[in-house]
Design an enzyme around this catalytic site. Structure first.
Site, mmCIF file in Angstrom:
data_model
loop_
_atom_site.group_PDB
_atom_site.id
_atom_site.type_symbol
_atom_site.label_atom_id
_atom_site.label_comp_id
_atom_site.label_asym_id
_atom_site.label_seq_id
_atom_site.Cartn_x
_atom_site.Cartn_y
_atom_site.Cartn_z
ATOM 1 N N THR A 175 71.813 37.697 -23.491
ATOM 2 C CA THR A 175 73.395 38.016 -23.227
ATOM 3 C C THR A 175 73.543 39.202 -22.477
ATOM 4 O O THR A 175 72.430 39.551 -22.174
ATOM 5 C CB THR A 175 74.095 38.069 -24.422
ATOM 6 O OG1 THR A 175 73.484 39.096 -25.271
ATOM 7 C CG2 THR A 175 74.256 36.856 -25.318
ATOM 8 N N LYS A 178 67.670 44.606 -22.624
ATOM 9 C CA LYS A 178 67.272 45.799 -23.057
ATOM 10 C C LYS A 178 67.934 46.617 -23.794
ATOM 11 O O LYS A 178 67.560 47.680 -24.422
ATOM 12 C CB LYS A 178 67.163 46.651 -21.738
ATOM 13 C CG LYS A 178 66.109 46.115 -20.629
ATOM 14 C CD LYS A 178 66.491 46.891 -19.109
ATOM 15 C CE LYS A 178 67.761 46.554 -18.479
ATOM 16 N NZ LYS A 178 67.753 45.252 -17.891
ATOM 17 N N GLY A 214 60.852 42.287 -14.846
ATOM 18 C CA GLY A 214 61.496 40.792 -14.419
ATOM 19 C C GLY A 214 60.284 40.127 -14.865
ATOM 20 O O GLY A 214 59.889 39.777 -15.812
ATOM 21 N N GLU A 228 75.860 46.757 -8.943
ATOM 22 C CA GLU A 228 77.025 46.374 -9.641
ATOM 23 C C GLU A 228 78.237 47.261 -8.913
ATOM 24 O O GLU A 228 78.050 48.334 -8.368
ATOM 25 C CB GLU A 228 77.147 46.518 -10.963
ATOM 26 C CG GLU A 228 75.984 46.139 -11.713
ATOM 27 C CD GLU A 228 76.125 44.394 -12.033
ATOM 28 O OE1 GLU A 228 77.614 44.138 -12.339
ATOM 29 O OE2 GLU A 228 75.170 43.710 -11.985
ATOM 30 N N LYS A 231 63.970 50.834 -19.991
ATOM 31 C CA LYS A 231 62.511 50.519 -19.640
ATOM 32 C C LYS A 231 61.479 51.432 -20.077
ATOM 33 O O LYS A 231 60.523 50.964 -20.481
ATOM 34 C CB LYS A 231 62.563 49.909 -18.011
ATOM 35 C CG LYS A 231 63.248 48.554 -17.662
ATOM 36 C CD LYS A 231 63.305 48.720 -16.226
ATOM 37 C CE LYS A 231 64.428 47.526 -16.213
ATOM 38 N NZ LYS A 231 64.842 47.417 -14.598
ATOM 39 N N GLY A 241 65.706 38.913 -10.933
ATOM 40 C CA GLY A 241 66.056 37.706 -10.371
ATOM 41 C C GLY A 241 65.961 36.845 -11.653
ATOM 42 O O GLY A 241 65.150 36.907 -12.430
HETATM 43 N N1 LIG Z 1 69.508 38.620 -13.956
HETATM 44 C C1 LIG Z 1 68.288 39.389 -13.732
HETATM 45 O O1 LIG Z 1 67.634 39.301 -13.048
HETATM 46 C C2 LIG Z 1 67.991 40.006 -15.069
HETATM 47 C C3 LIG Z 1 66.628 40.496 -15.162
HETATM 48 C C4 LIG Z 1 66.004 41.260 -16.327
HETATM 49 C C5 LIG Z 1 66.743 41.243 -17.376
HETATM 50 N N2 LIG Z 1 68.203 40.831 -17.275
HETATM 51 C C6 LIG Z 1 68.864 40.789 -18.435
HETATM 52 O O2 LIG Z 1 68.993 39.535 -18.990
HETATM 53 C C7 LIG Z 1 70.350 39.223 -19.615
HETATM 54 C C8 LIG Z 1 70.900 38.217 -19.160
HETATM 55 O O3 LIG Z 1 71.121 38.593 -17.768
HETATM 56 P P1 LIG Z 1 71.946 37.654 -16.811
HETATM 57 O O4 LIG Z 1 71.933 37.962 -15.287
HETATM 58 O O5 LIG Z 1 71.662 36.078 -17.175
HETATM 59 O O6 LIG Z 1 73.507 38.154 -17.353
HETATM 60 P P2 LIG Z 1 74.790 36.912 -16.967
HETATM 61 O O7 LIG Z 1 74.681 36.171 -15.924
HETATM 62 O O8 LIG Z 1 76.040 38.051 -17.094
HETATM 63 O O9 LIG Z 1 74.807 35.886 -18.361
HETATM 64 C C9 LIG Z 1 75.165 36.333 -19.862
HETATM 65 C C10 LIG Z 1 75.465 35.354 -20.279
HETATM 66 O O10 LIG Z 1 76.077 35.475 -21.920
HETATM 67 C C11 LIG Z 1 76.957 35.140 -22.249
HETATM 68 N N3 LIG Z 1 77.534 35.893 -23.244
HETATM 69 C C12 LIG Z 1 78.510 37.124 -23.212
HETATM 70 N N4 LIG Z 1 78.660 37.500 -24.363
HETATM 71 C C13 LIG Z 1 78.098 36.406 -25.174
HETATM 72 C C14 LIG Z 1 78.356 36.370 -26.652
HETATM 73 N N5 LIG Z 1 78.928 36.792 -27.622
HETATM 74 N N6 LIG Z 1 77.449 35.174 -27.094
HETATM 75 C C15 LIG Z 1 77.024 34.257 -26.359
HETATM 76 N N7 LIG Z 1 76.969 34.357 -25.048
HETATM 77 C C16 LIG Z 1 77.434 35.397 -24.669
HETATM 78 C C17 LIG Z 1 77.970 35.031 -20.874
HETATM 79 O O11 LIG Z 1 79.208 34.465 -20.864
HETATM 80 P P3 LIG Z 1 80.315 34.874 -19.885
HETATM 81 O O12 LIG Z 1 79.926 34.946 -18.608
HETATM 82 O O13 LIG Z 1 81.352 34.079 -20.346
HETATM 83 O O14 LIG Z 1 80.767 36.288 -20.515
HETATM 84 C C18 LIG Z 1 76.921 34.650 -19.825
HETATM 85 O O15 LIG Z 1 76.886 33.484 -19.878
HETATM 86 C C19 LIG Z 1 71.008 40.661 -19.589
HETATM 87 O O16 LIG Z 1 70.876 41.520 -20.784
HETATM 88 C C20 LIG Z 1 70.092 41.328 -18.382
HETATM 89 O O17 LIG Z 1 70.198 42.870 -18.510
HETATM 90 C C21 LIG Z 1 68.487 40.320 -16.237
#
Ligand SMILES: NC(=O)c1ccc[n+]([C@@H]2O[C@H](COP(=O)([O-])OP(=O)(O)OC[C@H]3O[C@@H](n4cnc5c(N)ncnc54)[C@H](OP(=O)(O)O)[C@@H]3O)[C@@H](O)[C@H]2O)c1
Length: 347
Positions: A96, A125, A154, A210, A225, A317
């Site tokens: 999430t 994190k 990542g 962002e 990190k 990614g």
């Molecule tokens: N993307 C990257 O490259 C990357 C890399 C390293 C680490 N991360 C970490 O990995 C995590 C996920 O990243 P992401 O890019 O996949 O984020 P994201 O695209 O914003 O996805 C997060 C998901 O969690 C859902 N969510 C929000 N609140 C929730 C709850 N209470 N219960 C269940 N689901 C819920 C969101 O739904 P809604 O969209 O409907 O709110 C969305 O589907 C984050 O913590 C991020 O910092 C990401």
């Protein structure tokens, strides 16, 4: 291995894609049989105790939001906490959004998983930055595994490299470029001689930053990190408040030009050395292996015997980070297999 996936965004979708694509090979190569039995998103869940087939996972992805509208397996309105508590599974994969104010909702998801005897893999994190010592203690107390390799680097295996490949050596210090957004901005400023504001706008247009960029440019992401590296690799019991942090807002073109005259550049470096844990813009040599450009990340481990070891890779990614989740699932699988062997040899 039955898996509950919590969060179905960029990384969550990457996890289902990778598990579907690798399903047959992993089963063959590692005796690893992953089955996603539930996916919980913000508005509800899909649940199938027998596990979703790769075809069904693809159909859920294609169908899109809200997943809980699925006619066969949908549970509209069901909260992730309820899913974690009520669905039988070995592992919760928590992906999430990050929240460094109070770690929620991930903090509750992770602790609920521990309390119900489930192992946890997360890429989030937030809970780690705020409460890593307490969370590792809670996972030990409940005799479950807690893995989070996607939180740093990542898909680049920075945590495993230090923990496993450098096992036996002593890591004396760690320094790294751990945030792709700030590295992109600083690289653009120095290579194209543009201001911080211009570089930030370009990063936002390209989707690297962002619209509210504070988490990256004020150094919070790097600090999270650094906390994870300090706890996991150097056994320090610290949290976000212990990091001395400065972001890159005040780095000027003049400062970069002056550094360049000395053969150097300025990077946002997270560093752990002795009792000092810092995140700050730092002048480094352009020929330092750490000096990577664009959105790349790099980390240098200074060790007692093997000298300096630097790892470079993409720090984010969806699919890259999902590959870290797969790595953690395999690690848990190996750990459980060796536990079983030990139990059998004792009985
Ligand atoms: N993307 C990257 O490259 C990357 C890399 C390293 C680490 N991360 C970490 O990995 C995590 C996920 O990243 P992401 O890019 O996949 O984020 P994201 O695209 O914003 O996805 C997060 C998901 O969690 C859902 N969510 C929000 N609140 C929730 C709850 N209470 N219960 C269940 N689901 C819920 C969101 O739904 P809604 O969209 O409907 O709110 C969305 O589907 C984050 O913590 C991020 O910092 C990401």
């Amino acid at each position: 291995m039955r898996i509950i996936l919590v969060g179905y965004g960029v990384v969550g979708k990457g996890v289902t894609s990778i598990l579907a694509r690798r399903y047959l090979e992993k089963t063959k190569d590692y005796g690893f049989n992953p089955k996603i039995v539930a996916i919980a998103d913000i508005d509800g869940a899909v649940i199938n105790p027998r596990g979703f087939s790769p075809e069904k996972l693809e159909a859920i992805k294609q169908r899109g939001y809200p997943i809980s509208a699925d006619p066969d397996f949908g549970h509209p309105g069901m909260k992730a906490l309820e899913v974690i508590e009520s669905v039988e599974a070995e592992v919760v994969v928590e992906v999430t959004p990050v929240n460094i104010q109070n770690g929620e909702p991930a903090l509750s998801h992770i602790t609920q998983a521990f309390k119900t005897g489930k192992h946890v893999v997360t890429t989030n994190k937030g809970p780690l930055a705020l409460a890593m010592p307490a969370l590792t203690e809670l996972s030990d107390y409940n005799n479950v595994c807690f893995r989070f390799s996607g939180t740093v680097g990542g898909g680049t295996p920075m945590l495993q490299f230090a923990k496993k490949c450098l096992a036996g050596d002593k890591i004396l210090a760690i320094k790294g470029i751990l945030n792709g957004t700030t590295n992109y901005i600083l690289s653009e400023m120095s290579q194209n001689r543009i201001s911080f504001q211009e570089a930030l706008s370009t990063a936002q247009k390209l989707g690297y930053a962002e619209r509210e960029p504070s988490m990256d440019i004020d150094g919070f992401d790097t600090a999270c990190k650094v906390v994870i590296l300090a706890n996991w690799i150097l056994n320090k019991k610290i949290t976000l408040k212990d990091v001395d942090r400065t972001g890159i807002r005040d780095v000027s073109l003049q400062m970069l030009d002056d550094a360049s005259k000395r053969g150097n550049t300025i990077k946002l470096i997270g560093a752990i050395e002795g009792n000092s844990v810092t995140v700050k813009p730092t002048e480094i040599s352009k020929v330092d292996p750490l000096c990577v450009s664009g959105v790349l990340n790099a980390v240098t481990f200074s060790t007692e015997f093997a000298g300096e070891q630097t790892l470079v890779g993409r720090g984010a990614g969806g699919i890259e980070t999902a590959s870290a989740v797969l790595r953690d699932l395999l690690d848990i699988r190996h750990k459980l297999a060796s536990r079983m062997l030990n139990n059998n040899s004792e009985s």
